[in-house]
Design a protein around this motif. Structure first.
Motif, PDB file in Angstrom:
ATOM      1  N   GLU A   1       0.836  -1.193   0.000  1.00 58.05           N
ATOM      2  CA  GLU A   1       0.000   0.000   0.000  1.00 58.05           C
ATOM      3  C   GLU A   1       0.879   1.255   0.000  1.00 58.05           C
ATOM      4  N   PRO A   2       0.532   2.283  -0.766  1.00 55.83           N
ATOM      5  CA  PRO A   2       1.333   3.524  -0.756  1.00 55.83           C
ATOM      6  C   PRO A   2       1.120   4.294   0.540  1.00 55.83           C
ATOM      7  N   LEU A   3       2.015   5.196   0.852  1.00 59.67           N
ATOM      8  CA  LEU A   3       1.799   6.150   1.928  1.00 59.67           C
ATOM      9  C   LEU A   3       0.721   7.134   1.485  1.00 59.67           C
ATOM     10  N   GLU A   4      -0.056   7.633   2.439  1.00 62.21           N
ATOM     11  CA  GLU A   4      -1.131   8.571   2.103  1.00 62.21           C
ATOM     12  C   GLU A   4      -0.982   9.847   2.924  1.00 62.21           C
ATOM     13  N   PHE A   5      -1.305  10.968   2.297  1.00 63.61           N
ATOM     14  CA  PHE A   5      -1.169  12.270   2.942  1.00 63.61           C
ATOM     15  C   PHE A   5      -2.386  13.125   2.590  1.00 63.61           C
ATOM     16  N   MET A   6      -2.771  13.992   3.516  1.00 61.36           N
ATOM     17  CA  MET A   6      -3.837  14.955   3.259  1.00 61.36           C
ATOM     18  C   MET A   6      -3.219  16.307   2.933  1.00 61.36           C
ATOM     19  N   VAL A   7      -3.438  16.763   1.695  1.00 57.63           N
ATOM     20  CA  VAL A   7      -2.981  18.083   1.268  1.00 57.63           C
ATOM     21  C   VAL A   7      -4.232  18.947   1.200  1.00 57.63           C
ATOM     22  N   GLY A   8      -4.458  19.722   2.258  1.00 55.51           N
ATOM     23  CA  GLY A   8      -5.744  20.405   2.374  1.00 55.51           C
ATOM     24  C   GLY A   8      -6.815  19.347   2.598  1.00 55.51           C
ATOM     25  N   ARG A   9      -7.802  19.319   1.699  1.00 56.05           N
ATOM     26  CA  ARG A   9      -8.855  18.300   1.790  1.00 56.05           C
ATOM     27  C   ARG A   9      -8.663  17.172   0.788  1.00 56.05           C
ATOM     28  N   ARG A  10      -7.553  17.222   0.070  1.00 54.31           N
ATOM     29  CA  ARG A  10      -7.297  16.203  -0.954  1.00 54.31           C
ATOM     30  C   ARG A  10      -6.356  15.144  -0.425  1.00 54.31           C
ATOM     31  N   ARG A  11      -6.654  13.896  -0.756  1.00 55.28           N
ATOM     32  CA  ARG A  11      -5.819  12.775  -0.367  1.00 55.28           C
ATOM     33  C   ARG A  11      -4.800  12.505  -1.470  1.00 55.28           C
ATOM     34  N   ARG A  12      -3.546  12.407  -1.067  1.00 56.37           N
ATOM     35  CA  ARG A  12      -2.496  12.165  -2.054  1.00 56.37           C
ATOM     36  C   ARG A  12      -1.708  10.921  -1.650  1.00 56.37           C
ATOM     37  N   GLN A  13      -1.427  10.073  -2.624  1.00 52.98           N
ATOM     38  CA  GLN A  13      -0.684   8.843  -2.383  1.00 52.98           C
ATOM     39  C   GLN A  13       0.747   8.989  -2.896  1.00 52.98           C
ATOM     40  N   VAL A  14       1.665   8.439  -2.104  1.00 53.97           N
ATOM     41  CA  VAL A  14       3.082   8.474  -2.474  1.00 53.97           C
ATOM     42  C   VAL A  14       3.645   7.072  -2.315  1.00 53.97           C
TER      43      VAL A  14
ATOM     44  N   MET B   1      11.444   7.755  17.772  1.00 54.90           N
ATOM     45  CA  MET B   1      10.714   7.963  16.523  1.00 54.90           C
ATOM     46  C   MET B   1      10.430   9.450  16.392  1.00 54.90           C
ATOM     47  N   VAL B   2      10.413   9.932  15.168  1.00 53.88           N
ATOM     48  CA  VAL B   2      10.231  11.364  14.914  1.00 53.88           C
ATOM     49  C   VAL B   2       9.086  11.544  13.920  1.00 53.88           C
ATOM     50  N   GLU B   3       8.174  12.458  14.244  1.00 51.17           N
ATOM     51  CA  GLU B   3       7.070  12.736  13.316  1.00 51.17           C
ATOM     52  C   GLU B   3       7.581  13.543  12.139  1.00 51.17           C
ATOM     53  N   LEU B   4       7.123  13.175  10.939  1.00 51.96           N
ATOM     54  CA  LEU B   4       7.512  13.851   9.711  1.00 51.96           C
ATOM     55  C   LEU B   4       6.305  14.532   9.075  1.00 51.96           C
ATOM     56  N   LEU B   5       6.556  15.628   8.400  1.00 50.87           N
ATOM     57  CA  LEU B   5       5.563  16.316   7.566  1.00 50.87           C
ATOM     58  C   LEU B   5       4.222  16.512   8.294  1.00 50.87           C
ATOM     59  N   PRO B   6       4.222  17.144   9.463  1.00 46.28           N
ATOM     60  CA  PRO B   6       2.974  17.295  10.228  1.00 46.28           C
ATOM     61  C   PRO B   6       1.920  18.156   9.551  1.00 46.28           C
ATOM     62  N   THR B   7       2.315  19.007   8.588  1.00 43.88           N
ATOM     63  CA  THR B   7       1.322  19.853   7.907  1.00 43.88           C
ATOM     64  C   THR B   7       0.562  19.094   6.826  1.00 43.88           C
ATOM     65  N   THR B   8       1.049  17.906   6.467  1.00 40.48           N
ATOM     66  CA  THR B   8       0.336  17.045   5.508  1.00 40.48           C
ATOM     67  C   THR B   8       0.212  15.652   6.126  1.00 40.48           C
ATOM     68  N   PRO B   9      -0.608  15.538   7.163  1.00 41.97           N
ATOM     69  CA  PRO B   9      -0.686  14.260   7.883  1.00 41.97           C
ATOM     70  C   PRO B   9      -1.430  13.202   7.074  1.00 41.97           C
ATOM     71  N   PRO B  10      -1.283  11.937   7.437  1.00 44.34           N
ATOM     72  CA  PRO B  10      -2.092  10.893   6.807  1.00 44.34           C
ATOM     73  C   PRO B  10      -3.568  11.099   7.153  1.00 44.34           C
ATOM     74  N   PRO B  11      -4.483  10.582   6.342  1.00 41.49           N
ATOM     75  CA  PRO B  11      -5.901  10.677   6.699  1.00 41.49           C
ATOM     76  C   PRO B  11      -6.194   9.913   7.983  1.00 41.49           C
ATOM     77  N   SER B  12      -7.110  10.446   8.773  1.00 45.69           N
ATOM     78  CA  SER B  12      -7.498   9.771  10.016  1.00 45.69           C
ATOM     79  C   SER B  12      -8.220   8.463   9.714  1.00 45.69           C
ATOM     80  N   LEU B  13      -8.206   7.554  10.686  1.00 51.44           N
ATOM     81  CA  LEU B  13      -8.834   6.243  10.521  1.00 51.44           C
ATOM     82  C   LEU B  13     -10.046   6.115  11.437  1.00 51.44           C
ATOM     83  N   PRO B  14     -11.149   5.586  10.917  1.00 51.43           N
ATOM     84  CA  PRO B  14     -12.303   5.377  11.790  1.00 51.43           C
ATOM     85  C   PRO B  14     -12.072   4.207  12.738  1.00 51.43           C
ATOM     86  N   MET B  15     -12.552   4.342  13.945  1.00 55.89           N
ATOM     87  CA  MET B  15     -12.563   3.244  14.921  1.00 55.89           C
ATOM     88  C   MET B  15     -14.026   2.867  15.124  1.00 55.89           C
TER      89      MET B  15
END
Length: 299
Positions: A202-215, A256-270
């Motif tokens: 699975e690719p890494l996922e990031f939220m850029v504003g309201r858009r989901r971007r895969q890397v 462990m160090v957090e990276l790219l906090p301004t473009t976090p991964p999308p949240s996950l439902p529990m």
């Protein structure tokens, strides 16, 4: 009038010795009382009461039936009392299924408070990431992180868990800290997560504003187990993404160090999954409500 109501009516007639007194006590018309007893005797095929001008008394069959009615009605009243009390003070065994990490890091540390609040509830906790047939295995509910899919269960979302992108301090010393999504392609590696169902990384996922971007990043290691995924990231084998609760200790320790906090991964439902049922047991209802309280600061 159903059988239970007829039994209650019959016992009042016997105890009061009068059709009229029983009718007044139960706020029923005298004709309704007379008709109900006639139907009861016809259904049983026995005369239960002897009527005189002054008093009603039981026959031998009526005395036997009265004894059965008293016991059955007492049992029924006790059952109803237990259930009414259970709605206020829930009790009984509750079987739940959680992922191992969710149980170990989030739920179990908080269980003393739950047990103190609901001392009559016993918890039977199973842990794992496998599919659980709730009905066949007799499990009351399963708590899952991520989209649960349509599996014929009722689902209640109790939280939306934050995710973070991380790498080990050792990895960053060797490869540098990316300051943008574009910089991820400058020699960085991922610990690739393989979906247990598709077996594809699975690719890494990031939220850029309201858009989901895969890397998609290259990686020397691909895993399909949650513990292995974390272990590889701690070992400095690449960048990975986790729910924040999962790595709070490592972040606090600086391993462990957090990276790219301004473009976090999308949240996950529990989500709590449980079988469809007309009336949810009180012990399950209060457990779900407690989970909502517990995860409030994770949103």
């Amino acid at each position: 009038m159903d059988r239970l109501e007829a039994m209650r009516l019959y016992t009042r007639i016997v105890e009061l010795g009068s059709f009229t007194a029983a009718a007044d006590d139960l706020n029923l018309p005298r004709a309704t009382v007379t008709h109900a007893i006639k139907r009861l005797e016809a259904r049983l095929g026995a005369q239960l009461l002897q009527r005189t001008t002054r008093r009603v008394s039981t026959t031998r069959d009526g005395e036997t039936y009265y004894g059965h009615c008293v016991r059955l009605l007492a049992d029924m009243d006790e059952v109803e009392t237990d259930f009414r009390e259970a709605a206020v003070h829930p009790k009984g065994r509750l079987r739940i299924d959680l992922s191992a990490a969710l149980a170990r890091l989030l739920v179990i540390p908080a269980l003393p408070a739950f047990c103190s609040r609901f001392p009559q509830i016993e918890l039977d906790i199973g842990t794992g990431d496998r599919f659980v047939d709730l009905v066949r295995e007799g499990v009351d509910c399963a708590v899952r992180v991520g989209e649960p899919g349509d599996i014929g269960m009722v689902g209640r979302r109790v939280a939306t868990l934050q995710q973070v992108t991380v790498a080990s301090a050792d990895y960053l010393r060797r490869r540098g800290r990316p300051d943008s999504l574009a910089a991820l392609h400058d020699g960085h590696l991922a610990v690739n997560w393989s979906s247990p169902t598709t077996r594809r990384a699975e690719p890494l996922e990031f939220m850029v504003g309201r858009r989901r971007r895969q890397v998609s990043l290259p990686g020397r290691i691909t895993v399909s187990g949650a513990d292995a995924y974390l272990g590889c990231c701690i070992a400095g084998l690449g960048i990975a993404q986790f729910s924040r609760y999962r790595i709070e200790r490592e972040l606090a320790r600086g391993t462990m160090v957090e990276l790219l906090p301004t473009t976090p991964p999308p949240s996950l439902p529990m989500t709590v999954l449980y079988p469809p049922q007309r009336q949810m047991p009180a012990r399950l209802r209060v457990f779900i409500d407690w989970l909502v309280e517990l995860t409030a600061d994770q949103r």
